[in-house]
Design a protein around this motif. Structure first.
Motif, PDB file in Angstrom:
ATOM      1  N   SER A  81       3.145  54.374  36.337  1.00  0.00           N
ATOM      2  CA  SER A  81       2.627  54.777  35.028  1.00  0.00           C
ATOM      3  C   SER A  81       2.297  56.261  34.995  1.00  0.00           C
ATOM      4  O   SER A  81       2.560  56.948  33.996  1.00  0.00           O
ATOM      5  N   TYR A  82       1.718  56.779  36.074  1.00  0.00           N
ATOM      6  CA  TYR A  82       1.401  58.207  36.117  1.00  0.00           C
ATOM      7  C   TYR A  82       2.675  59.043  36.056  1.00  0.00           C
ATOM      8  O   TYR A  82       2.729  60.070  35.365  1.00  0.00           O
ATOM      9  N   LEU A  83       3.710  58.624  36.800  1.00  0.00           N
ATOM     10  CA  LEU A  83       4.980  59.352  36.762  1.00  0.00           C
ATOM     11  C   LEU A  83       5.562  59.345  35.353  1.00  0.00           C
ATOM     12  O   LEU A  83       6.042  60.369  34.857  1.00  0.00           O
ATOM     13  N   ALA A  84       5.529  58.163  34.703  1.00  0.00           N
ATOM     14  CA  ALA A  84       6.063  58.056  33.344  1.00  0.00           C
ATOM     15  C   ALA A  84       5.262  58.893  32.360  1.00  0.00           C
ATOM     16  O   ALA A  84       5.820  59.622  31.527  1.00  0.00           O
ATOM     17  N   HIS A  85       3.944  58.784  32.448  1.00  0.00           N
ATOM     18  CA  HIS A  85       3.077  59.512  31.516  1.00  0.00           C
ATOM     19  C   HIS A  85       3.249  61.021  31.681  1.00  0.00           C
ATOM     20  O   HIS A  85       3.286  61.762  30.693  1.00  0.00           O
ATOM     21  N   GLU A  86       3.369  61.472  32.916  1.00  0.00           N
ATOM     22  CA  GLU A  86       3.529  62.900  33.172  1.00  0.00           C
ATOM     23  C   GLU A  86       4.795  63.436  32.511  1.00  0.00           C
ATOM     24  O   GLU A  86       4.845  64.593  32.081  1.00  0.00           O
ATOM     25  N   ARG A  87       5.823  62.572  32.395  1.00  0.00           N
ATOM     26  CA  ARG A  87       7.095  63.003  31.814  1.00  0.00           C
ATOM     27  C   ARG A  87       7.088  63.012  30.287  1.00  0.00           C
ATOM     28  O   ARG A  87       7.948  63.649  29.672  1.00  0.00           O
ATOM     29  N   CYS A  88       6.169  62.290  29.680  1.00  0.00           N
ATOM     30  CA  CYS A  88       6.206  62.182  28.216  1.00  0.00           C
ATOM     31  C   CYS A  88       4.921  62.692  27.567  1.00  0.00           C
ATOM     32  O   CYS A  88       4.641  62.372  26.407  1.00  0.00           O
ATOM     33  N   MET A  89       4.126  63.490  28.293  1.00  0.00           N
ATOM     34  CA  MET A  89       2.856  63.970  27.748  1.00  0.00           C
ATOM     35  C   MET A  89       3.062  64.790  26.480  1.00  0.00           C
ATOM     36  O   MET A  89       2.253  64.728  25.555  1.00  0.00           O
ATOM     37  N   ASP A  90       4.158  65.550  26.434  1.00  0.00           N
ATOM     38  CA  ASP A  90       4.387  66.401  25.273  1.00  0.00           C
ATOM     39  C   ASP A  90       4.816  65.611  24.051  1.00  0.00           C
ATOM     40  O   ASP A  90       4.835  66.136  22.933  1.00  0.00           O
ATOM     41  N   ARG A  91       5.138  64.323  24.218  1.00  0.00           N
ATOM     42  CA  ARG A  91       5.569  63.479  23.095  1.00  0.00           C
ATOM     43  C   ARG A  91       4.455  62.579  22.581  1.00  0.00           C
ATOM     44  O   ARG A  91       4.652  61.818  21.635  1.00  0.00           O
ATOM     45  N   ALA A  92       3.296  62.639  23.213  1.00  0.00           N
ATOM     46  CA  ALA A  92       2.103  61.890  22.763  1.00  0.00           C
ATOM     47  C   ALA A  92       2.392  60.402  22.597  1.00  0.00           C
ATOM     48  O   ALA A  92       1.949  59.777  21.628  1.00  0.00           O
ATOM     49  N   LEU A  93       3.110  59.824  23.552  1.00  0.00           N
ATOM     50  CA  LEU A  93       3.409  58.390  23.477  1.00  0.00           C
ATOM     51  C   LEU A  93       2.219  57.546  23.921  1.00  0.00           C
ATOM     52  O   LEU A  93       2.088  56.394  23.512  1.00  0.00           O
ATOM     53  N   VAL A  94       1.365  58.105  24.762  1.00  0.00           N
ATOM     54  CA  VAL A  94       0.204  57.377  25.293  1.00  0.00           C
ATOM     55  C   VAL A  94      -1.069  57.973  24.704  1.00  0.00           C
ATOM     56  O   VAL A  94      -1.340  59.153  24.853  1.00  0.00           O
ATOM     57  N   SER A  95      -1.848  57.130  24.036  1.00  0.00           N
ATOM     58  CA  SER A  95      -3.099  57.587  23.417  1.00  0.00           C
ATOM     59  C   SER A  95      -4.273  57.525  24.368  1.00  0.00           C
ATOM     60  O   SER A  95      -5.206  58.329  24.271  1.00  0.00           O
ATOM     61  N   SER A  96      -4.253  56.550  25.290  1.00  0.00           N
ATOM     62  CA  SER A  96      -5.339  56.413  26.258  1.00  0.00           C
ATOM     63  C   SER A  96      -4.804  55.673  27.479  1.00  0.00           C
ATOM     64  O   SER A  96      -3.774  55.004  27.420  1.00  0.00           O
ATOM     65  N   LEU A  97      -5.541  55.792  28.571  1.00  0.00           N
ATOM     66  CA  LEU A  97      -5.096  55.248  29.855  1.00  0.00           C
ATOM     67  C   LEU A  97      -6.213  54.440  30.482  1.00  0.00           C
ATOM     68  O   LEU A  97      -7.353  54.902  30.565  1.00  0.00           O
ATOM     69  N   VAL A  98      -5.889  53.217  30.924  1.00  0.00           N
ATOM     70  CA  VAL A  98      -6.809  52.395  31.698  1.00  0.00           C
ATOM     71  C   VAL A  98      -6.193  52.213  33.081  1.00  0.00           C
ATOM     72  O   VAL A  98      -5.187  51.512  33.227  1.00  0.00           O
ATOM     73  N   ALA A  99      -6.757  52.866  34.079  1.00  0.00           N
ATOM     74  CA  ALA A  99      -6.231  52.830  35.438  1.00  0.00           C
ATOM     75  C   ALA A  99      -7.154  51.982  36.305  1.00  0.00           C
ATOM     76  O   ALA A  99      -8.377  52.153  36.274  1.00  0.00           O
ATOM     77  N   LEU A 100      -6.566  51.097  37.084  1.00  0.00           N
ATOM     78  CA  LEU A 100      -7.335  50.110  37.829  1.00  0.00           C
ATOM     79  C   LEU A 100      -7.140  50.279  39.334  1.00  0.00           C
ATOM     80  O   LEU A 100      -6.089  49.955  39.885  1.00  0.00           O
ATOM     81  N   ASP A 101      -8.130  50.848  39.973  1.00  0.00           N
ATOM     82  CA  ASP A 101      -8.316  50.933  41.418  1.00  0.00           C
ATOM     83  C   ASP A 101      -7.439  51.941  42.155  1.00  0.00           C
ATOM     84  O   ASP A 101      -7.740  52.282  43.288  1.00  0.00           O
ATOM     85  N   VAL A 102      -6.370  52.431  41.558  1.00  0.00           N
ATOM     86  CA  VAL A 102      -5.513  53.407  42.243  1.00  0.00           C
ATOM     87  C   VAL A 102      -5.474  54.688  41.429  1.00  0.00           C
ATOM     88  O   VAL A 102      -5.111  54.686  40.251  1.00  0.00           O
TER      89      VAL A 102
END
Length: 331
Positions: free
Chosen positions: A156-177
């Protein structure tokens, strides 16, 4: 106040741990009673990822957003059952990702390649970006929250890092890692960390019955919620690929640039987990991303999201946090 915390020990001391809270039972029991909560409305392959979409259970026009769930080793989307049962009645479409070889169906050959040369963290992240884009395009005015655990966090971090400029993700819930593995506490924890990742990479490389036996032994040792007898060597591909993708991971997931500013992050971690999968810099970075970002411990182990004593309160915590966030256009 968790928002002003600037080191991990202060976070641990000042945060109220998520426990078994009897106060959460009513909310969770009512959400479990929602009609057709297990109905799958859409299933498709996106590259090497199997995608299932389950629509919210409110009336038409009352949708609040979409939640995309990405599991890790050796789990499946079943890991998030309690969270899905809480979010759908609250107006969230739930998009469940199954990583290659973790479910009942194998990925299409065109997505893997004869020699599995395309089965990688990079390929999974690319496919996840496409899933996020399709999810966002289905209702552009509604927010998309990305929920991830274990290897699902790395992808998810790899994917989000690639699409940050497109604002596809509004918020992130990361669990334990998170990012960064600090020195582990205790000889057994250090020994287990040193051995289990290479063992699972070796299990995938060996394959067959011996590889399966290796993977199942590690699953039993880790007390995974999934039945160890159903764990296979083919599920261990992230561990082997991580060896080959070290440069990619270092380049893309530097603590200096991820997570990005302006995206609220809820990071929950198992206080009783024998291993720590994030360092102090990660927690500081999370808290600095947004005024609504939080770091909270959970009184359980690595799989707190599905353990019977904590899964309901974790679901309630995620839902309550999402309800606090401002509308996505203002993020």
């Amino acid at each position: 106040n968790i928002f002003s915390t600037r080191n991990l020990e202060a976070v641990q001391k000042s945060s109220t741990a998520i426990g078994t809270g009897a106060e959460s039972k009513g909310v969770m029991e009512s959400s479990r009673q929602e009609a057709s909560e297990d109905r799958v409305d859409e299933t498709y392959w996106e590259g090497c990822l199997l995608v299932e979409r389950r629509k919210h259970t409110l009336r038409a026009g009352e949708k609040r957003g979409s939640a995309v769930f990405v599991h890790g080793w050796p789990d499946s989307p079943v890991l998030f059952d309690t969270q899905v049962r809480a979010l759908r009645p609250a107006g969230y479409d739930c998009v469940l990702i199954t990583l290659p070889y973790f479910g009942d169906s194998d990925p299409p050959a065109s997505a893997i390649g004869d020699a599995q040369e395309r089965l990688s963290l990079d390929a999974a992240a690319t496919a996840l970006v496409n899933v996020l884009e399709r999810t966002k395009q289905s209702d552009p005015s509604k927010p998309v929250v990305l929920v991830c655990h274990d290897w699902g966090c790395v992808i998810s971090y790899l994917a989000h890092e690639r699409c940050m400029d497109r604002a596809l993700v509004s918020s992130l819930v990361a669990l334990d890692v998170g990012i960064g593995i600090p020195p582990q506490r205790g000889i057994l924890a250090k020994l287990f960390l040193a051995l289990y990742m290479p063992a699972l990479a070796l299990a995938h490389w060996i394959g067959g019955r011996f590889g399966d036996g290796f993977a199942q032994l590690v699953a039993r040792s880790a007390h995974t919620p999934r039945d160890p007898s159903t764990v296979t060597a083919r599920m261990c591909w992230p561990y082997l690929d991580a060896i080959h993708s070290r440069a990619l991971l270092r380049r893309s997931l530097s603590n200096k640039k991820y997570p990005p500013q302006g995206v609220p992050v809820l990071f929950l971690y198992g206080r009783k987990s024998p291993l720590r999968y994030f360092d102090e810099r990660w927690t500081r970075r999370v808290l600095a991303t947004h005024v609504f970002s939080e770091v909270q411990p959970v009184e359980s182990d690595h799989w707190f999201v599905t353990r019977s004593r904590t899964r309901d309160s974790v679901a309630q915590t995620i839902l309550a946090w999402l309800e606090k966030l401002p509308p996505s256009p203002s993020l």
